[in-house]
Design an enzyme around this catalytic site. Structure first.
Site: not given
Ligand SMILES: *[C@@H]1O[C@H](CO)[C@@H](O)[C@H](O)[C@H]1NC(C)=O
Ligand SMILES: *[C@@H]1O[C@H](CO)[C@@H](O)[C@H](O)[C@H]1NC(C)=O
Length: 914
Positions: A505, A508, A581
């Site tokens: 997770d 980015e 999300d």
């Protein structure tokens, strides 16, 4: 009184918290207007660049040329080098870069390890250049029927269909091409840029590239994920368009993303697909990992130029902050051809383990071992199958990945073994931010070895994330990837067992105190690469390193499973992704379909959205609808935010538990069909879940439909996206009929049906003329179903015929790459069902040995006159009678069934209806 006040204060606090949770913080992110390269590029007018191609020649089997300014006034501009290469399957590659022999200040970044190693060997050695239009253009062979043409003045590249003379796709037809060359900084230059409280030092100055690309014979363009928006991309500029932001490709951790926006989310795939009735599909891919902004231009956008627009042309405008032009053109013409062509360059999706395409149960967080055990046993108690239990960040010791909070999880191995004894697996989270804690061995090692990304001053970059002060491994470097991969060995990752897999997770990467919640652009990587050049691929290299870790751990014979939030072109080779999300509302349920379809169209087949919505608390009806839809996502996982109420399937009353269980059962029944589709994606790049037009390319009514979708070529699904829906309008394409998956009722193709909808299921149909394989016995997990018998559902078309495929292997190892699999084609025609072997005759490992048999054959649309079926070669007769379409469902309709044919799935046989 004091109590009252306290309650009031608490309430106010709660409200203000809720408010912050429910709003996208738009001002935290840059608009095009606040992004100098984007603003500059967007303000340029067509016809402004005027570069001409000179010195056109053949060199090393490529066409090469120089691009020089037409007007002497631009004397500062050095010639650029252009290279055109041609590859098998109709793939054209264009590279434009600064000329290394003219010693530019720095080598511009070319993204490594995305193009698959086999691709260069498919290059066609160009023998000659043909001169066209009296030497005004040069052309080379591209494929049988297509040429690539380079016009010289001003330079323009296009692909031509030789038979019609029509264009397919072109670059710089509007002369918008611009390439900012690197310069040595002079004293007057101020290259710094500000955004909010952040300064980007931009030590190398402006270096952006932009150009226009046109698609011909196209009604719509699609692709360029990731964002929450419609499947068909709406124009962003031009007449009658509300001036909007361009589509942005910049990997960002966007808190509470909104459901209809051109704004970029967690991943970037700079690949666009066009489709139209006139010609079919074509594709354009720009291999570049810097921030990109893309405009889709509405017809008439360049009206001032006075040129009449050919109809069915779509113009687009591409802008990138840095890098080089390394662009690929795909001629199609079928949508599936475009996928084959694109995945010939970037790779087909990895073949997942069978368990990973079944149902996943996740939340932030399952608190402790007792909680895990409770949830696990509840599934058993209620006979709901599930395959994977997930642990989010709270399972670690203070967000130090690869560790366990030993108070909450004192016996991680035993916990995993208990799950494994039921054929179940566990996934733990491992993020790229490493806690800067001198006592944390991973941090100590990484900092000593110099393995972290460096800030603009050359120190380890220090950013704020879950553990507080954190640094980030520089996985662009192959040596660091290899080091990272070793961390997944059983010795290194204490408490891990062979049934444990991984979730990446925040890659980015997310940096809470960084500009736009990510890493500053002037941070540096391996080889002096600036973060701005690499940004969109950071998460890709991290995902790759993690997947390689699981590969190493399994000694090369256990397929990795790694879920990643960030993604780039090529991520399909390393695992699954999810849409991040999302929120528990109906709009997010709806937008999950265009998001998943778009990812599939750009090679990333294995994706899904969080069932139920990550933020907020879904009403039971929404949750049930989400399970019913999510059962058809390639990646099927329920997940929820820390602050949400618990929402395991049994918490909403008996009726809702039944409905959710039924949705999960549908997925488990269809696992053989899904697994076959995953293998198809693995060999061809064609995604598991597809837009209707991929199966019905000439049916215009399907081109912008993104509420309905195909699972493979045989099942059509329509989501229910509104509360208390009583009816749904469903367009069923094609000339053939469709059978309701649940009732077997038959519907005509080529019309929109107004259907009654019940709470029991969402509309789903099997296409006439197809055969799908199911498994109708439910166990605790997919693993436990391995040897279960199959049901074949034969959906006959108007010629009383049907066809389908079934792929089977051990579900976990790589033996399938050496022939360790079963691949059958079932054909029903003239009253006879035949099973044909599609696997090649010999293989080193031998076939996958399966004793599984076919226990039931359902014939939909069969004239009910026959009483018996003859099985050959065994020469046995079995009965044909009415049987339930779904064995486990009360009130399942009765349909024509061949009971207990008991033929082996691995063998050749025929069954004749008599
Ligand atoms: C299929 O997936 C495996 C990884 O699981 C990969 O090694 C292989 O290259 C992929 N493609 C084909 C055609 O098998
Ligand atoms: C019926 O299905 C078979 C098998 O898929 C196919 O070959 C045939 O063309 C179909 N017939 C019609 C009329 O579409």
């Amino acid at each position: 009184m004091r109590n009252e006040t306290l309650r009031l204060i608490l309430l106010l606090l709660l409200c203000s918290h809720l408010h912050s949770v429910l709003s996208w913080k738009k001002e935290e992110f840059r608009t095009c207007h606040q992004t100098p390269f984007c603003k500059r590029a967007r303000s340029r007018a067509p016809g402004s660049s005027s570069l001409i191609a000179t010195d056109v020649t053949i060199s090393h089997g490529d066409l090469t040329a120089k691009l020089t300014p037409k007007h002497d006034s631009q004397s500062e501009t050095k010639p650029l080098l252009l290279t055109l290469s041609v590859y098998q399957r109709g793939i054209l590659r264009l590279k434009i870069d600064e000329d290394p022999s003219l010693s530019p200040p720095k080598k511009r970044f070319e993204v490594p390890d995305v193009i698959v190693s086999e691709f260069p060997s498919t290059k066609l050695w160009l023998p000659k250049i043909s001169s066209v239009e009296n030497g005004l253009s040069s052309s080379v062979y591209l494929s049988d029927g297509h040429s690539a043409v380079l016009r010289h003045d001003p330079f323009e590249l296009f692909i031509r269909d030789d038979s019609s003379g029509d264009r397919v796709i072109s670059l710089n037809s509007h002369d918008l091409f611009d390439f900012e060359q690197l310069k040595h900084k002079s004293e007057d230059d101020n290259w710094e840029e500000q955004f909010r409280s952040h300064t980007d030092r931009r030590p190398y100055g402006p270096q952006s590239i932009s150009f226009d690309v046109s698609f011909y014979g196209a009604d719509f363009v699609y692709g360029i994920p990731e964002r929450a928006a419609s499947l068909a991309l709406k124009p962003t500029r031009g007449p009658n368009v509300d001036e909007s932001e361009p589509y942005r490709l910049f990997n960002l951790d966007v808190f509470e993303y909104i459901h209809d926006s051109p704004f970029g989310l967690y991943g970037s795939i700079p690949f666009m697909v066009s489709h139209g009735k006139a010609r079919g599909s074509s594709g354009f891919f720009w291999l570049n990992a810097a921030e990109m902004q893309i405009d889709v231009l509405a017809p008439g956008w360049d009206a001032e130029s006075g040129i009449a627009l050919p109809s069915h042309r779509i113009d687009t405008f591409w802008m990138s902050e840095a890098g080089v032009v390394d662009a690929f053109f795909f001629i199609g013409p079928n949508p599936k051809d475009v996928l084959r062509q694109y995945t010939a360059v970037t790779g087909t999706p990895a073949m997942p383990q069978l368990f990973s395409i079944a149902y996943h149960q996740c939340r932030w967080n399952y608190r402790d071992e007792e909680d895990v055990e409770h949830v696990d046993s509840k599934f058993d108690e209620l006979d709901i199958p599930y395959d994977v239990l997930w642990l989010d960040i709270e399972h670690t010791d203070g967000k130090r990945y690869f560790t366990w909070d030993r108070a909450l999880f004192p016996h991680p191995e035993e916990m995993q073994r208990k799950l494994a004894s039921k054929g179940r697996h566990m996934v733990t989270i491992v993020d790229p931010h490493i806690k800067r804690d001198e006592n944390f061995h991973l941090h100590k090692e990484a900092s000593q070895k110099g393995y972290y990304v460096k800030d603009a001053s050359g120190n380890d970059f220090d950013g704020w994330c879950w553990p507080g002060s954190s640094s980030y491994p520089d996985t662009l470097n192959p040596e660091i990837r290899s080091w990272w991969a070793d961390k997944f060995s059983y010795q290194s990752y204490e408490g891990s067992t062979p049934s444990l897999y991984i979730w990446n997770d925040m890659n980015e990467p997310s940096v809470f105190n960084g500009p736009e919640v990510t890493m500053p652009r002037d941070v540096t990587h391996y080889g002096g690469v600036e973060h701005r050049e690499l940004h969109n691929a950071y998460g890709y290299y991290f995902h790759m390193a993690t997947a390689n870790g699981l590969l190493k751990r399994g000694e090369g014979n256990d397929r990795p499973f790694v879920l990643s939030r960030a993604l780039f072109a090529g991520s399909q080779r390393y695992g699954a992704v999810w849409t991040g999300d999302n929120t528990a509302d109906w709009d997010h349920l709806r937008v999950s379909i265009p998001m998943v379809l778009t990812l599939g169209l750009t090679g990333m087949s294995f994706s899904g959205a969080d069932i139920g919505g990550f933020f907020g608390n879904p009403e039971p009806e929404l949750l049930v609808r989400w399970y019913q839809l999510g059962a058809y996502y390639p990646f099927f996982r329920a997940h929820a935010h820390h602050d949400t109420k618990r929402r395991e399937p049994w918490l909403f009353g008996e009726r809702n538990t039944e409905l959710i269980k039924d949705a999960i059962h549908v997925r488990y029944a269809l696992l053989p069909y899904f697994y076959t589709l995953f293998r198809e994606a693995n060999t061809t790049g064609v995604p598991v879940v597809r837009p209707l037009w991929m199966e019905f390319p000439s049916d215009e009514a399907t081109f912008s439909n993104d509420e309905t979708f195909m699972v493979g070529s045989s099942i059509l699904v329509q989501g229910i996206y509104t509360e208390r829906a009583k009816h749904a309008s469903v367009y069923l394409p094609g000339k053939q009929s469709w059978y309701d998956l649940r009732t077997g009722a038959v519907y005509k193709g080529g019309v929109t049906h107004k259907l009654e909808v019940t709470e029991e299921s969402i509309p789903a149909f099997q296409r006439a003329g197809t055969i799908i394989a199911r498994k109708d016995r439910f166990r605790r997990s997919s693993t436990q179903m391995a040897n279960d018998p199959y049901t074949l559902v034969v959906a006959l078309n108007s010629s009383q015929a049907a066809e389908g495929e079934l792929y089977i292997d051990d579900g976990s190892s790589f033996n399938f790459l050496q022939g360790g699999y079963i691949h059958r084609r079932f054909i029903f025609s003239n009253g006879k069902l035949t099973s044909i072997d599609l696997a090649p005759a010999s293989s080193s490992k031998g076939r996958y040995p399966s004793d599984a048999f076919i226990e039931r054959i359902i014939l939909l649309g069969h004239a009910p006159s026959s009483k018996n079926a003859l099985i050959e070669p065994s020469n046995q007769k079995v009965d044909i009678e009415l049987g339930p379409l779904w064995v486990l469902r009360a009130r399942a309709p009765a349909v024509t069934t061949i009971r207990r044919p008991n033929v082996r799935v691995a063998e050749d046989w025929t069954i004749t209806v008599i």
